[in-house]
Design an enzyme around this catalytic site. Structure first.
Site, PDB file in Angstrom:
ATOM      1  N   ARG A 104       0.830  -1.206   0.000  1.00 32.56           N
ATOM      2  CA  ARG A 104       0.000   0.000   0.000  1.00 32.56           C
ATOM      3  C   ARG A 104       0.868   1.262   0.000  1.00 32.56           C
ATOM      4  O   ARG A 104       0.571   2.237  -0.709  1.00 32.56           O
ATOM      5  CB  ARG A 104      -0.928  -0.009   1.221  1.00 32.56           C
ATOM      6  N   TYR A 207       0.370 -13.522   0.098  1.00 36.59           N
ATOM      7  CA  TYR A 207       0.867 -13.309  -1.260  1.00 36.59           C
ATOM      8  C   TYR A 207       2.121 -12.444  -1.186  1.00 36.59           C
ATOM      9  O   TYR A 207       2.360 -11.743  -0.195  1.00 36.59           O
ATOM     10  CB  TYR A 207      -0.201 -12.665  -2.158  1.00 36.59           C
ATOM     11  N   ASP A 285     -13.847   4.878   0.540  1.00 33.62           N
ATOM     12  CA  ASP A 285     -14.458   4.397   1.772  1.00 33.62           C
ATOM     13  C   ASP A 285     -15.419   5.396   2.394  1.00 33.62           C
ATOM     14  O   ASP A 285     -16.305   5.009   3.156  1.00 33.62           O
ATOM     15  CB  ASP A 285     -13.369   4.045   2.799  1.00 33.62           C
TER      16      ASP A 285
END
Length: 388
Positions: A104, A207, A285
């Protein structure tokens, strides 16, 4: 839009992408960020083709490819049985669609650098107390200042001041699930795949990130008690290991390395009924918080950013552009969030459903692998940069 004065509240993925897209259409854009630097807590995220399409249209496709790991497959396994329940081969069955894993912070850095190059004004340590959605809208800052603009874009996340101004106080409810998040060194040589380990009432996803040097972990557990809704609450790694103590093999090896996991309660928020009023609107969001079970939070924010700029650029007035933006986005947001809300239970099945469900997944992977991969084409192949 040339010369339109726009304030974007929040320098996350949606806010920075919106600033970049609006600036490209001639707007005079300022981003307000309450922190003392543009940075991002958290760890890895998955960027599916619908999100990657926006990054490409923003001129960041090559940079994003260098910063991310291309996902080659999704592998579902049982937590205590060796082998795979099903392998979804993205390279073979997803065509030219690119699925990627990225830290991120790396995506935030990429967007922040692009915003600065474009000439967007970024102001740090700017905390908004409340917003009056008039014409012009007024931002009441915590330092006593008052700011106005032609348009305010609320990209200020779960606890959005902009959402509260348009929809009143929210009432999220605890889903009965908590999630830990961590990154660890890739000492297990995890390939460029997303692995999901399923157990009764729990699952773990892992991952690779940063060229395969790190592994991202997300571990979800059902529980009766709730944790404060936060991206930055820390937990003792012993609690995480205890919750998944019966996971062997790869999960156990990864969990043994965790030193400082984040922990947050998963809450369900409704999609905002009102996305715009006056000259205030919402993206990401702030408009539609989503549970992580379809990995669409960042992707939906990127879609919002592009569509908002696209509709404002076409409309004869700001209010008409905002109405077109909501009309184009709200139904899709509801569908994506409904899919995420219903997805977690598939990983958490208990007997007697567990065995037959895993058998069905395995048979589907063997008999109709392309169909298994393509079942969410409505989501992943949707390209907002190609128009409504």
């Amino acid at each position: 839009m040339f010369g339109t004065r726009i304030i974007v509240v929040g320098a996350g993925i949606g806010g920075l992408a919106a600033a970049l897209a609006l600036k490209a259409r001639g707007a005079d854009v300022t981003v307000l960020e309450q922190a003392n630097a543009i940075e991002e807590v958290g760890a890895g995220i998955q960027v599916s083709p619908n999100g990657a399409a926006v990054l490409g249209a923003l001129g960041l496709g090559a940079d994003f490819e260098r910063a991310s790991v291309r996902g080659r497959a999704v592998v579902l396994s049982d937590y205590r049985r060796p082998g795979e329940v099903v392998r979804l081969d993205l390279m073979r069955h997803a065509g030219d669609q690119r699925y990627a894993f990225v830290h991120r912070a790396d995506l935030i850095d990429l967007l922040a650098e692009a915003v600065r190059r474009a000439g967007v004004n970024v102001r740090l340590l700017q905390k908004v107390d409340r917003i009056d959605p008039g014409s012009p809208p007024v931002l009441h800052m915590c330092n006593g200042a008052h700011l106005t603009a032609d348009l305010v874009v609320g990209a200020d996340g779960l606890h959005s001041r902009a959402r509260a101004a348009l929809n009143g106080a929210g009432k999220p409810f605890f889903t009965g699930q908590v999630a830990w998040r961590a990154t660890v060194p890739n000492m297990v040589n995890l390939p460029d795949e997303a692995h999901v380990f399923m157990a009764p009432g729990r699952h773990l996803v892992c991952y690779p990130l940063r060229g395969g040097s790190l592994v991202n972990l997300v571990a979800v557990q059902e529980r009766a008690d709730w944790t404060a809704e936060s991206w930055s609450q820390s937990d003792d790694p012993a609690n995480l290991r205890a919750a998944f103590a019966d996971f062997g093999g790869l999960p156990a090896a990864l969990l043994a390395q965790v030193s400082a996991p984040g922990l947050w309660g998963l809450f369900r928020h409704p999609v905002a009924e009102t996305w715009h009023r006056g000259r205030v609107t919402l993206v990401g969001d702030a408009a539609h918080p989503t549970l992580p079970f379809m990995a669409q939070g960042a992707n939906m924010a990127l879609e919002d950013a592009w569509v908002l700029a696209d509709e404002l650029g076409k409309a004869p007035g700001i209010e008409l552009g905002l109405a077109a933006y909501q009309a184009r986005r709200q139904a899709r947001a509801r569908r994506v969030i409904a899919a995420a809300n219903s997805n977690a239970w598939k990983y958490h099945l208990r007997s007697p459903l567990r065995g037959p469900a895993h058998l069905a997944l395995s048979l589907g992977g063997r008999l109709a692998p392309a169909r298994m991969v393509r079942q969410f084409d409505w989501l992943y192949r949707h390209d907002v940069t190609m128009g409504a």
